[in-house]
Design a protein around this motif. Structure first.
Motif, mmCIF file in Angstrom:
data_model
loop_
_atom_site.group_PDB
_atom_site.id
_atom_site.type_symbol
_atom_site.label_atom_id
_atom_site.label_comp_id
_atom_site.label_asym_id
_atom_site.label_seq_id
_atom_site.Cartn_x
_atom_site.Cartn_y
_atom_site.Cartn_z
ATOM 1 N N ALA A 56 36.086 60.692 52.027
ATOM 2 C CA ALA A 56 35.579 60.874 53.101
ATOM 3 C C ALA A 56 35.309 59.301 53.430
ATOM 4 O O ALA A 56 35.154 58.256 52.740
ATOM 5 C CB ALA A 56 33.865 61.280 52.842
ATOM 6 N N ARG A 57 35.488 58.989 54.854
ATOM 7 C CA ARG A 57 35.290 57.612 55.088
ATOM 8 C C ARG A 57 34.627 57.287 56.594
ATOM 9 O O ARG A 57 34.736 58.261 57.347
ATOM 10 C CB ARG A 57 36.645 56.850 55.300
ATOM 11 N N PHE A 58 34.120 56.220 56.954
ATOM 12 C CA PHE A 58 33.488 56.167 58.148
ATOM 13 C C PHE A 58 34.331 55.996 59.455
ATOM 14 O O PHE A 58 35.863 55.442 58.756
ATOM 15 C CB PHE A 58 32.684 54.700 58.042
ATOM 16 N N ALA A 59 34.083 56.716 60.404
ATOM 17 C CA ALA A 59 34.927 56.650 61.596
ATOM 18 C C ALA A 59 34.450 55.855 62.632
ATOM 19 O O ALA A 59 35.112 55.485 63.718
ATOM 20 C CB ALA A 59 35.657 57.922 62.066
ATOM 21 N N LEU A 166 29.028 57.414 61.446
ATOM 22 C CA LEU A 166 29.506 58.657 61.297
ATOM 23 C C LEU A 166 30.863 58.811 60.170
ATOM 24 O O LEU A 166 31.617 57.922 60.247
ATOM 25 C CB LEU A 166 30.291 58.909 62.521
ATOM 26 N N LEU A 167 30.523 59.618 59.377
ATOM 27 C CA LEU A 167 31.342 59.706 58.150
ATOM 28 C C LEU A 167 32.267 61.087 58.298
ATOM 29 O O LEU A 167 31.568 62.113 58.486
ATOM 30 C CB LEU A 167 30.528 59.614 56.776
ATOM 31 N N VAL A 168 33.428 60.942 58.172
ATOM 32 C CA VAL A 168 34.310 62.319 58.230
ATOM 33 C C VAL A 168 35.122 62.351 56.969
ATOM 34 O O VAL A 168 35.675 61.335 56.433
ATOM 35 C CB VAL A 168 35.335 62.130 59.419
ATOM 36 N N GLY A 169 35.554 63.643 56.776
ATOM 37 C CA GLY A 169 36.102 63.944 55.619
ATOM 38 C C GLY A 169 37.854 63.513 55.799
ATOM 39 O O GLY A 169 38.255 63.591 57.054
ATOM 40 N N ASP A 170 38.546 63.131 54.805
ATOM 41 C CA ASP A 170 39.803 62.685 55.225
ATOM 42 C C ASP A 170 40.808 63.783 55.498
ATOM 43 O O ASP A 170 41.583 63.545 56.216
ATOM 44 C CB ASP A 170 40.408 62.262 53.584
ATOM 45 N N GLY A 232 29.740 52.242 68.799
ATOM 46 C CA GLY A 232 30.396 53.105 67.698
ATOM 47 C C GLY A 232 31.427 52.466 67.287
ATOM 48 O O GLY A 232 32.400 52.727 66.250
ATOM 49 N N SER A 233 32.013 51.257 67.868
ATOM 50 C CA SER A 233 33.406 50.472 67.366
ATOM 51 C C SER A 233 33.191 49.915 65.850
ATOM 52 O O SER A 233 31.912 49.617 65.207
ATOM 53 C CB SER A 233 33.703 49.382 68.333
ATOM 54 N N MET A 234 34.248 49.660 65.338
ATOM 55 C CA MET A 234 34.163 48.886 64.119
ATOM 56 C C MET A 234 35.164 47.727 63.975
ATOM 57 O O MET A 234 36.408 47.735 64.735
ATOM 58 C CB MET A 234 34.687 49.954 62.830
ATOM 59 N N ARG A 235 34.753 46.707 63.229
ATOM 60 C CA ARG A 235 35.808 45.617 63.084
ATOM 61 C C ARG A 235 35.973 45.313 61.730
ATOM 62 O O ARG A 235 34.923 45.385 60.649
ATOM 63 C CB ARG A 235 35.002 44.221 63.751
ATOM 64 N N GLU A 258 39.668 49.837 52.746
ATOM 65 C CA GLU A 258 40.173 51.175 53.255
ATOM 66 C C GLU A 258 39.762 52.383 52.766
ATOM 67 O O GLU A 258 39.983 53.589 53.032
ATOM 68 C CB GLU A 258 41.637 50.988 53.020
ATOM 69 N N SER A 259 39.035 52.107 51.456
ATOM 70 C CA SER A 259 38.550 53.261 50.878
ATOM 71 C C SER A 259 37.101 53.763 51.485
ATOM 72 O O SER A 259 36.341 54.739 51.193
ATOM 73 C CB SER A 259 37.963 53.162 49.417
ATOM 74 N N VAL A 260 36.511 52.867 52.470
ATOM 75 C CA VAL A 260 34.985 53.097 52.848
ATOM 76 C C VAL A 260 35.244 53.327 54.462
ATOM 77 O O VAL A 260 34.532 54.155 55.084
ATOM 78 C CB VAL A 260 34.369 51.794 52.635
ATOM 79 N N TYR A 261 36.267 53.082 55.326
ATOM 80 C CA TYR A 261 36.569 53.382 56.571
ATOM 81 C C TYR A 261 37.894 53.670 56.927
ATOM 82 O O TYR A 261 38.737 53.124 56.247
ATOM 83 C CB TYR A 261 35.754 52.302 57.225
#
Length: 268
Positions: A56-59, A166-170, A232-235, A258-261
């Motif tokens: 599960a990682r942040f989207a 927001l965390l989503v399942g892989d 909502g964006s991520m950098r 890459e294991s977190v988002y």
């Protein structure tokens, strides 16, 4: 739930009450839930408990600046983070809030405050006069003011690091992730323009909520959500800073980004 913003983005969603804390993340990682809203702190704790990266990682990011603050009485002479050096605070030394707070002061070059004995959360110690402040998030000011019977204000000290999202399942397909992120962004912008829009739903789901406190808390936290970056964006560079700092504050090795988002959803 197949109406409203979810339906507009092609989603049929059932909303369940979360188990809370790191366990909420484990529910997503093992497939009992598809997604959740949670904090970076909880993900670090869940990963440490699991012993390896979770599925599960942040989207998307919601709170993009740390809301960690020192809560002081309204008439306190303390005004800035520098004023906290050497002052007394209450609370558990093992709490994630406390660890982030102390690490932040060290990071910005402020001498540490002195912790008083006891782990009662700090609020009671403040009321007794044993502490000068306690550590909490900025949006909790109205609730703690009511519970303690003391008018409080916040001295923000948080860094520009990611706090929650927001965390989503892989296993979630990319198209569904995109639709869910778009829904989240639309809801944030809608709530930003219509502050009371979701209030009745909140009160119905959590009847112990005090409406005025919820609205005041929303006003206090908005500058930490809407910072000039797209909602909502991520950098990737901010994620790197976030993980390095929060892991270091807790004495943990920084996880691989890459294991977190989801890196394909980040810019920079």
């Amino acid at each position: 739930m197949a109406d409203g913003l979810f339906a507009e983005h092609g989603l049929d969603v059932a909303i369940d009450d979360p188990p809370g804390g790191p366990e909420n993340i484990l529910y997503v990682a093992d497939g009992r839930r598809d997604a959740c809203l949670t904090s970076v702190h909880h993900l670090l704790t869940a990963t440490r408990t699991n012993g390896e990266p979770l599925a599960a990682r942040f989207a998307a990011v919601i709170v993009r600046r740390s809301p960690i603050s020192a809560l002081v009485p309204l008439d306190s002479p303390l005004q800035t983070p520098a004023d906290l050096a050497g002052r007394r605070y209450g609370g558990s030394p093992d709490g994630a809030h406390t660890k982030e707070f102390l690490a932040t002061l060290e990071h910005i070059g402020i001498d540490p405050p002195a912790r008083i004995a006891g782990d009662d959360g700090g609020g009671e110690a403040l009321v007794r006069g044993d502490a000068d402040f306690f550590v909490e998030f900025v949006d909790t000011v109205p609730r703690h003011s009511r519970l303690l019977g003391v008018r409080l204000r916040a001295i923000p000290v948080g860094l520009d690091i990611y706090s929650s999202g927001l965390l989503v399942g892989d296993a979630m397909p990319a198209a569904t992730v995109t639709a869910l992120v778009d829904t989240l962004v639309a809801s944030l912008e809608q709530q930003r323009s219509e502050g009371e829009r979701g209030l009745q739903e909140l009160l119905a789901r959590y009847p112990d909520t005090v409406a005025a406190e919820a609205l005041e808390g929303w006003q206090l936290v908005q500058p930490y959500i809407f910072t000039g970056e797209p909602a909502g964006s991520m950098r990737s560079d901010v994620w790197a800073t976030t993980l390095q700092f929060l892991a270091g504050a807790r004495g943990l090795p920084a996880p691989a980004p890459e294991s977190v988002y989801r890196p394909e959803l980040a810019t920079g």
